[in-house]
Design a protein around this motif. Sequence first.
Motif, PDB file in Angstrom:
ATOM      1  N   ASP A 165     -16.756 -17.925 -24.418  1.00 21.16           N
ATOM      2  CA  ASP A 165     -16.768 -17.650 -22.984  1.00 21.16           C
ATOM      3  C   ASP A 165     -18.199 -17.668 -22.454  1.00 21.16           C
ATOM      4  OD1 ASP A 165     -14.012 -17.261 -23.005  1.00 21.16           O
ATOM      5  OD2 ASP A 165     -14.192 -15.091 -23.270  1.00 21.16           O
ATOM      6  N   ARG A 166     -19.072 -16.983 -23.190  1.00 24.36           N
ATOM      7  CA  ARG A 166     -20.477 -16.904 -22.770  1.00 24.36           C
ATOM      8  C   ARG A 166     -21.104 -18.299 -22.723  1.00 24.36           C
ATOM      9  NH1 ARG A 166     -22.456 -14.234 -26.973  1.00 24.36           N
ATOM     10  NH2 ARG A 166     -23.088 -16.167 -27.986  1.00 24.36           N
ATOM     11  N   CYS A 167     -20.852 -19.088 -23.756  1.00 19.76           N
ATOM     12  CA  CYS A 167     -21.429 -20.434 -23.803  1.00 19.76           C
ATOM     13  C   CYS A 167     -20.862 -21.320 -22.699  1.00 19.76           C
ATOM     14  CB  CYS A 167     -21.179 -21.075 -25.172  1.00 19.76           C
ATOM     15  SG  CYS A 167     -22.194 -20.384 -26.497  1.00 19.76           S
ATOM     16  N   HIS A 168     -19.574 -21.134 -22.378  1.00 21.58           N
ATOM     17  CA  HIS A 168     -18.970 -21.933 -21.313  1.00 21.58           C
ATOM     18  C   HIS A 168     -19.697 -21.710 -19.992  1.00 21.58           C
ATOM     19  CE1 HIS A 168     -15.959 -24.010 -18.929  1.00 21.58           C
ATOM     20  NE2 HIS A 168     -15.951 -22.971 -18.117  1.00 21.58           N
ATOM     21  N   ILE A 169     -20.115 -20.475 -19.750  1.00 20.53           N
ATOM     22  CA  ILE A 169     -20.857 -20.182 -18.528  1.00 20.53           C
ATOM     23  C   ILE A 169     -22.293 -20.683 -18.633  1.00 20.53           C
ATOM     24  CG2 ILE A 169     -21.801 -18.319 -17.099  1.00 20.53           C
ATOM     25  CD1 ILE A 169     -19.282 -16.723 -17.663  1.00 20.53           C
ATOM     26  N   LEU A 170     -22.963 -20.355 -19.741  1.00 19.13           N
ATOM     27  CA  LEU A 170     -24.392 -20.633 -19.845  1.00 19.13           C
ATOM     28  C   LEU A 170     -24.697 -22.110 -20.018  1.00 19.13           C
ATOM     29  CD1 LEU A 170     -25.592 -17.665 -22.104  1.00 19.13           C
ATOM     30  CD2 LEU A 170     -25.829 -17.919 -19.629  1.00 19.13           C
ATOM     31  N   ASN A 171     -23.781 -22.870 -20.687  1.00 24.23           N
ATOM     32  CA  ASN A 171     -24.160 -24.261 -20.953  1.00 24.23           C
ATOM     33  C   ASN A 171     -24.090 -25.154 -19.723  1.00 24.23           C
ATOM     34  OD1 ASN A 171     -21.467 -25.292 -20.678  1.00 24.23           O
ATOM     35  ND2 ASN A 171     -21.026 -24.845 -22.835  1.00 24.23           N
ATOM     36  N   LYS A 172     -23.630 -24.597 -18.595  1.00 25.69           N
ATOM     37  CA  LYS A 172     -23.681 -25.350 -17.339  1.00 25.69           C
ATOM     38  C   LYS A 172     -25.028 -25.202 -16.636  1.00 25.69           C
ATOM     39  CE  LYS A 172     -19.339 -26.479 -17.788  1.00 25.69           C
ATOM     40  NZ  LYS A 172     -19.115 -25.870 -19.090  1.00 25.69           N
ATOM     41  N   TYR A 173     -25.819 -24.221 -17.072  1.00 26.86           N
ATOM     42  CA  TYR A 173     -27.094 -23.950 -16.417  1.00 26.86           C
ATOM     43  C   TYR A 173     -28.218 -24.623 -17.207  1.00 26.86           C
ATOM     44  CZ  TYR A 173     -24.435 -20.561 -13.732  1.00 26.86           C
ATOM     45  OH  TYR A 173     -23.516 -19.975 -12.902  1.00 26.86           O
ATOM     46  N   LEU A 174     -28.392 -25.901 -16.967  1.00 24.68           N
ATOM     47  CA  LEU A 174     -29.365 -26.678 -17.728  1.00 24.68           C
ATOM     48  C   LEU A 174     -30.785 -26.468 -17.202  1.00 24.68           C
ATOM     49  CD1 LEU A 174     -27.504 -30.079 -18.203  1.00 24.68           C
ATOM     50  CD2 LEU A 174     -27.662 -28.147 -19.765  1.00 24.68           C
ATOM     51  N   PRO A 175     -31.762 -26.521 -18.083  1.00 20.94           N
ATOM     52  CA  PRO A 175     -33.162 -26.328 -17.674  1.00 20.94           C
ATOM     53  C   PRO A 175     -33.736 -27.596 -17.052  1.00 20.94           C
ATOM     54  CG  PRO A 175     -33.019 -26.671 -20.042  1.00 20.94           C
ATOM     55  CD  PRO A 175     -31.609 -26.637 -19.543  1.00 20.94           C
ATOM     56  N   VAL A 176     -33.485 -27.795 -15.771  1.00 23.61           N
ATOM     57  CA  VAL A 176     -33.883 -29.035 -15.109  1.00 23.61           C
ATOM     58  C   VAL A 176     -34.852 -28.811 -13.950  1.00 23.61           C
ATOM     59  CG1 VAL A 176     -31.756 -30.218 -15.754  1.00 23.61           C
ATOM     60  CG2 VAL A 176     -31.859 -28.972 -13.593  1.00 23.61           C
ATOM     61  N   LYS A 177     -35.180 -27.565 -13.635  1.00 25.83           N
ATOM     62  CA  LYS A 177     -36.084 -27.293 -12.517  1.00 25.83           C
ATOM     63  C   LYS A 177     -37.533 -27.382 -12.985  1.00 25.83           C
ATOM     64  CE  LYS A 177     -37.736 -23.730  -9.369  1.00 25.83           C
ATOM     65  NZ  LYS A 177     -37.696 -22.286  -9.034  1.00 25.83           N
ATOM     66  N   GLY A 178     -38.361 -27.946 -12.123  1.00 26.35           N
ATOM     67  CA  GLY A 178     -39.786 -27.931 -12.412  1.00 26.35           C
ATOM     68  C   GLY A 178     -40.336 -29.328 -12.581  1.00 26.35           C
TER      69      GLY A 178
END
Length: 475
Positions: free
Chosen positions: A100-113
Amino acid sequence: MWAWNTAIDDMGYALSRLEIDPDYDDSESSPVGDDNDGPQASSQNDLDHEIAQQTKLRSAPHERLKRVLSQKEEFLVSRVKMLAGREGNYSGRGRFSSADRCHILNKYLPVKGPSIVDHLTTRAYVSQFSNDGSLFVAAFQGSHIKIYNAEMGWKLQKNIVAKSLRWTITDTSLSPDKRFLVYATMSPVVNIVNIGSAATESHANVTEIHEGLEFSGDHGGGYSFGIFSVKFSNDGRELVAGSNDDSIYVYDIEANKLSLRIQAHMSDVNSVCFADETSHLIYSGSDDNLCKVWDRRCLRSRGKPAGILAGHLEGITFLDSRNDGRYFISNGKDQSIKLWDIRKMSSNAPRTPGFRNYEWDYRWMDYPHRARDLKHPSDQSVATYKGHSVLRTLIRCYFSPEHSTGQKYIYTGSHDYCVYIYDLVSGAQVARLLHHKSTVRDCSWHPYYPTLVSSSFDGGIAKWEFPGNGENPIR
């Protein structure tokens, strides 16, 4: 011997200057490439394999939670409804599972910056988080290794000036307890530094001792070779190294001696790693185009690898283990990453007819167009990922973190100045991070947070994060 050293020094003088593409246009820089921007990933994998199911189990919501929330599409489960379901204990667990945790977190990719961590006037070769993400190591061709405290505003904790530098710092490795760092160069000596001391400046044998670990014990006549890859074992008691004398070495740190040398390949061993926490299995990748699996429990009696995996058309630049003793990935000079299942390995390299009818050297030539669609006739890999560029240097690739993504992605540096992130199962390119002005040799994803750091031949260390400003996560 003198001639060999002179050749290395001459090559270093010619090629060690900071590399920035003169045609680079900063106005074209964007943090995430569009679908039509640059080379595209191979997305035809549609991986039908056990690892696809494992990845799904690691990164998909609980089945009971999905049924209660009546979601039609598995990967579009609302995070708000998942939070409501957790509070209502719809899953019967009273909490989120790791999936469950990974399902939420893996959508938040480190793409800013990115934001800039540091910038030196020599090429950056290595960038790596510690296992817990608290420290970050960056190594540069100009003999500097910098260790930053990622939990305290990226403050410089240690500035190490390397000893016996030949050509460049090819690799570094932090001990699991973060007390020691080893660094390798194009030399048979690996140096070990105590990074727990109070001093920030660590100049080799001037302000602190950098102990040299000699890896050339089996060689006579003063033969000199270089080490491309070095890794601590999970218990911190051993080092495994790959070298340009076609060999794998294991060094016993507690006994302070070389414990094993394997004449492993027919060409440079560019990358080695332990397969899992037991450290019994070792993976190796070479310029002979082969990956090999070595089982130390039976190596002395057999003297052969436990198995061989063929599929790359050109030399292998890097390996990363899934740390389960079964799967690993490799980056190849044939411009591809391959996913391997060691249960598919064979006892001998497959006998295949010659398929290369062109002259090519990845150090200064582009990959031939006529080679891009070639396939190995005996490919044993599970999946292939394309879109990035593997040229000029030993570019590295990795599985994304287990804690936050369930290892749902793989990511890699690239000669076209970018970092690429691929979906492990579909093979689709999900992000392309563009900022640097030259080759991105290494990159590292924080083990717990949506933060990724890249290092480039332009001398820069750049940090990418999740936007955190209301932008939608990736679907």
